[in-house]
Write a protein that holds these residues in place. Structure first.
Motif, PDB file in Angstrom:
ATOM      1  N   SER A   1       0.947  -1.127   0.124  1.00  0.00           N
ATOM      2  CA  SER A   1       0.014  -0.051   0.030  1.00  0.00           C
ATOM      3  C   SER A   1       0.994   1.207   0.030  1.00  0.00           C
ATOM      4  O   SER A   1       1.827   1.071   0.564  1.00  0.00           O
ATOM      5  CB  SER A   1      -0.915   0.017   1.254  1.00  0.00           C
ATOM      6  OG  SER A   1      -0.061   0.123   2.436  1.00  0.00           O
ATOM      7  N   LEU A   2       0.430   2.259  -0.573  1.00  0.00           N
ATOM      8  CA  LEU A   2       1.013   3.564  -0.565  1.00  0.00           C
ATOM      9  C   LEU A   2       0.829   4.430   0.717  1.00  0.00           C
ATOM     10  O   LEU A   2      -0.263   4.298   1.162  1.00  0.00           O
ATOM     11  CB  LEU A   2       0.635   4.375  -1.923  1.00  0.00           C
ATOM     12  CG  LEU A   2       0.922   3.714  -3.209  1.00  0.00           C
ATOM     13  CD1 LEU A   2       0.520   4.343  -4.474  1.00  0.00           C
ATOM     14  CD2 LEU A   2       2.374   3.295  -3.438  1.00  0.00           C
ATOM     15  N   GLY A   3       1.517   5.122   1.039  1.00  0.00           N
ATOM     16  CA  GLY A   3       1.298   6.277   2.051  1.00  0.00           C
ATOM     17  C   GLY A   3       0.517   7.415   1.661  1.00  0.00           C
ATOM     18  O   GLY A   3       0.417   7.396   0.321  1.00  0.00           O
ATOM     19  N   THR A   4       0.333   8.265   2.711  1.00  0.00           N
ATOM     20  CA  THR A   4      -0.660   9.360   2.323  1.00  0.00           C
ATOM     21  C   THR A   4       0.360  10.739   2.494  1.00  0.00           C
ATOM     22  O   THR A   4       0.992  10.869   3.633  1.00  0.00           O
ATOM     23  CB  THR A   4      -1.885   9.451   3.090  1.00  0.00           C
ATOM     24  OG1 THR A   4      -2.653   8.342   2.654  1.00  0.00           O
ATOM     25  CG2 THR A   4      -2.689  10.858   2.781  1.00  0.00           C
ATOM     26  N   LEU A   5       0.546  11.511   1.555  1.00  0.00           N
ATOM     27  CA  LEU A   5       0.859  13.053   1.981  1.00  0.00           C
ATOM     28  C   LEU A   5       0.046  13.924   2.465  1.00  0.00           C
ATOM     29  O   LEU A   5      -1.134  14.208   1.711  1.00  0.00           O
ATOM     30  CB  LEU A   5       1.546  13.565   0.626  1.00  0.00           C
ATOM     31  CG  LEU A   5       2.449  15.014   0.940  1.00  0.00           C
ATOM     32  CD1 LEU A   5       3.412  14.784   1.754  1.00  0.00           C
ATOM     33  CD2 LEU A   5       2.874  15.463  -0.457  1.00  0.00           C
ATOM     34  N   TYR A   6       0.179  14.206   3.611  1.00  0.00           N
ATOM     35  CA  TYR A   6      -0.806  15.268   4.461  1.00  0.00           C
ATOM     36  C   TYR A   6      -0.111  16.669   4.272  1.00  0.00           C
ATOM     37  O   TYR A   6       1.011  16.854   4.527  1.00  0.00           O
ATOM     38  CB  TYR A   6      -1.231  14.916   5.693  1.00  0.00           C
ATOM     39  CG  TYR A   6      -1.715  13.790   5.777  1.00  0.00           C
ATOM     40  CD1 TYR A   6      -3.176  13.648   5.957  1.00  0.00           C
ATOM     41  CD2 TYR A   6      -1.157  12.524   6.188  1.00  0.00           C
ATOM     42  CE1 TYR A   6      -4.021  12.725   6.102  1.00  0.00           C
ATOM     43  CE2 TYR A   6      -1.952  11.301   6.349  1.00  0.00           C
ATOM     44  CZ  TYR A   6      -3.452  11.149   6.320  1.00  0.00           C
ATOM     45  OH  TYR A   6      -3.758  10.088   6.307  1.00  0.00           O
ATOM     46  N   VAL A   7      -0.786  17.604   3.745  1.00  0.00           N
ATOM     47  CA  VAL A   7      -0.448  18.972   3.666  1.00  0.00           C
ATOM     48  C   VAL A   7      -1.013  19.643   4.872  1.00  0.00           C
ATOM     49  O   VAL A   7      -2.413  20.003   4.939  1.00  0.00           O
ATOM     50  CB  VAL A   7      -0.898  19.636   2.483  1.00  0.00           C
ATOM     51  CG1 VAL A   7      -0.191  21.047   2.314  1.00  0.00           C
ATOM     52  CG2 VAL A   7      -0.326  19.131   1.044  1.00  0.00           C
ATOM     53  N   VAL A   8      -0.264  19.991   5.979  1.00  0.00           N
ATOM     54  CA  VAL A   8      -0.801  20.510   7.287  1.00  0.00           C
ATOM     55  C   VAL A   8      -0.575  22.284   7.403  1.00  0.00           C
ATOM     56  O   VAL A   8       0.684  22.359   7.619  1.00  0.00           O
ATOM     57  CB  VAL A   8      -0.137  19.739   8.348  1.00  0.00           C
ATOM     58  CG1 VAL A   8      -0.940  19.863   9.774  1.00  0.00           C
ATOM     59  CG2 VAL A   8      -0.551  18.115   8.112  1.00  0.00           C
ATOM     60  N   ALA A   9      -1.816  22.735   7.782  1.00  0.00           N
ATOM     61  CA  ALA A   9      -1.641  24.206   8.214  1.00  0.00           C
ATOM     62  C   ALA A   9      -1.125  24.155   9.490  1.00  0.00           C
ATOM     63  O   ALA A   9      -1.745  23.635  10.266  1.00  0.00           O
ATOM     64  CB  ALA A   9      -2.689  24.691   7.745  1.00  0.00           C
ATOM     65  N   THR A  10      -0.264  25.059   9.909  1.00  0.00           N
ATOM     66  CA  THR A  10       0.048  25.369  11.368  1.00  0.00           C
ATOM     67  C   THR A  10      -0.048  26.877  11.756  1.00  0.00           C
ATOM     68  O   THR A  10      -0.292  27.797  10.613  1.00  0.00           O
ATOM     69  CB  THR A  10       1.493  24.871  11.288  1.00  0.00           C
ATOM     70  OG1 THR A  10       2.380  25.673  10.563  1.00  0.00           O
ATOM     71  CG2 THR A  10       1.776  23.596  11.267  1.00  0.00           C
ATOM     72  N   PRO A  11      -0.164  27.231  12.946  1.00  0.00           N
ATOM     73  CA  PRO A  11      -0.432  28.479  13.245  1.00  0.00           C
ATOM     74  C   PRO A  11       0.611  29.507  12.559  1.00  0.00           C
ATOM     75  O   PRO A  11       1.652  29.174  12.268  1.00  0.00           O
ATOM     76  CB  PRO A  11      -0.209  28.484  14.876  1.00  0.00           C
ATOM     77  CG  PRO A  11      -0.776  27.087  15.166  1.00  0.00           C
ATOM     78  CD  PRO A  11       0.174  26.294  14.139  1.00  0.00           C
ATOM     79  N   ILE A  12      -0.062  30.779  12.274  1.00  0.00           N
ATOM     80  CA  ILE A  12       0.945  31.892  11.729  1.00  0.00           C
ATOM     81  C   ILE A  12       1.367  32.816  12.980  1.00  0.00           C
ATOM     82  O   ILE A  12       1.986  33.750  12.776  1.00  0.00           O
ATOM     83  CB  ILE A  12       0.090  32.599  10.847  1.00  0.00           C
ATOM     84  CG1 ILE A  12      -1.213  33.186  11.500  1.00  0.00           C
ATOM     85  CG2 ILE A  12      -0.167  32.106   9.752  1.00  0.00           C
ATOM     86  CD1 ILE A  12      -2.012  34.069  10.601  1.00  0.00           C
ATOM     87  N   GLY A  13       0.920  32.526  14.325  1.00  0.00           N
ATOM     88  CA  GLY A  13       1.501  33.249  15.335  1.00  0.00           C
ATOM     89  C   GLY A  13       0.631  32.605  16.734  1.00  0.00           C
ATOM     90  O   GLY A  13       1.469  32.036  17.506  1.00  0.00           O
ATOM     91  N   ASN A  14      -0.582  32.791  16.759  1.00  0.00           N
ATOM     92  CA  ASN A  14      -1.162  32.004  18.062  1.00  0.00           C
ATOM     93  C   ASN A  14      -1.582  30.732  18.093  1.00  0.00           C
ATOM     94  O   ASN A  14      -1.983  30.086  17.079  1.00  0.00           O
ATOM     95  CB  ASN A  14      -2.661  32.577  18.165  1.00  0.00           C
ATOM     96  CG  ASN A  14      -3.008  32.517  19.427  1.00  0.00           C
ATOM     97  OD1 ASN A  14      -3.175  31.322  20.122  1.00  0.00           O
ATOM     98  ND2 ASN A  14      -3.836  33.533  19.957  1.00  0.00           N
ATOM     99  N   LEU A  15      -0.674  30.005  18.807  1.00  0.00           N
ATOM    100  CA  LEU A  15      -0.538  28.514  18.976  1.00  0.00           C
ATOM    101  C   LEU A  15      -1.816  27.738  19.151  1.00  0.00           C
ATOM    102  O   LEU A  15      -2.283  26.560  18.644  1.00  0.00           O
ATOM    103  CB  LEU A  15       0.493  27.977  19.810  1.00  0.00           C
ATOM    104  CG  LEU A  15       1.912  28.396  19.490  1.00  0.00           C
ATOM    105  CD1 LEU A  15       2.843  27.797  20.625  1.00  0.00           C
ATOM    106  CD2 LEU A  15       2.372  27.955  18.107  1.00  0.00           C
TER     107      LEU A  15
END
Length: 301
Positions: free
Chosen positions: A23-37
């Protein structure tokens, strides 16, 4: 590993060899905070914990984020200088069945950040690419700017040099959609100066600076005033900046009123069309070209 993605695709085209990949893995494109965690989503945290590897723009920066949330997933660099060469490294892990998360230093990857080449290679290799949405500075700025948001255009960072920057702005002079730019703080003032000269000092503009952070600023005033306000306060020339401008509006159709037509008719009775239009413009204050066109139409009649 340059060209590894192409080589892997060729291997996978052989049905016998493809069977080795359960099986192939999955690439997740993950957004992270721009300031406030606190802006990180529960899904983003879970994804970053569960993947086998995190491809990060700056591993040192992302490590601090992971440590804050107690996430111990390994990190590997994926930035603008090595993305093409190292893409095969991440593809190999994905093809072996490992899930990989892609993150940038802040916000949504690929939006004026690295990641495009990896995502493109992954999709070409038949790997699932899954977005994990979240913070994005341009959308945050637009949501609070008070400018039309039904249609907008994102131009990212303008060229650093004046000639290139003014050329790009000139090409956007009559763009009717709301304009959104990112700008480095040390170039903010000269950028505003160029914008005021190209778009006019009365064009409505918004500076959204340090969004979600302690010194968040969202200031909306005409371009000329915004330039002067930033020039007078060096604190406004710090931090991450989003610039938003109202789109171009076509001027209302200009007409020739009856009194101006009367003046024009009197002059046409004594002078050639071009001279009559020029004198009528001086007398009435209307544009010469407008009066010249009206004079031609009157003569034709």
């Amino acid at each position: 590993m340059a060209g590894a993605g192409i080589g892997i695709q060729c291997v996978l085209s052989d049905p016998g060899i493809k069977e080795w990949f359960v099986s192939l893995g999955t690439l997740y494109v993950v957004a992270t905070p721009i300031g406030n965690l606190d802006d990180i989503s529960v899904r983003a945290q879970r994804t970053l914990r569960e993947v086998a590897l995190i491809a990060a723009e700056d591993t040192r920066h992302s490590l601090r984020l992971l440590q804050h949330f107690g996430i111990e997933t390994p990190l590997a660099a994926c930035h603008e200088h090595n993305e093409r060469e190292q893409g095969g490294r991440f593809l190999a892990r994905l093809l072996a069945g490992d899930d990989v998360a892609l993150v940038s230093d802040a916000g949504t990857p690929l939006i004026s950040d690295p990641g495009y080449h990896l995502v493109r290679q992954a999709r070409a290799a038949g790997i699932a690419v899954v977005p994990v949405p979240g913070p994005c500075a341009l959308i945050a700025g637009l949501s609070a700017a008070g400018l039309p948001s039904d249609r907008f255009i994102f131009e990212g960072f303008l060229p650093a040099k004046t000639v290139g920057r003014r050329s790009r702005l000139e090409a956007l002079r009559e763009e009717p959609r709301t304009l959104i730019f990112y700008e480095a703080p040390h170039r903010l003032l000269e950028c505003l100066q160029d914008m005021a000269e190209v778009f006019g000092e009365e064009r409505q503009a918004v500076l959204a600076r340090e969004l979600t952070k302690t010194f968040e600023t969202i200031k909306g005033i005409p371009l000329g005033e915004l330039r002067d306000w930033v020039a007078a306060d060096s604190n406004q020339q710090r931090g991450e900046c989003v610039l938003l401008l109202a789109g171009w509006e076509a001027p209302e159709a200009e007409g020739v009123d009856s009194e101006s037509l009367r003046v024009l008719d009197l002059l046409l009775a004594e002078l050639p069309v071009k001279r009559a239009a020029a004198l009528a413009a001086e007398i009435t204050g209307l544009r010469k070209n407008l009066l010249y066109q009206a004079a031609l139409e009157r003569k034709a009649e």
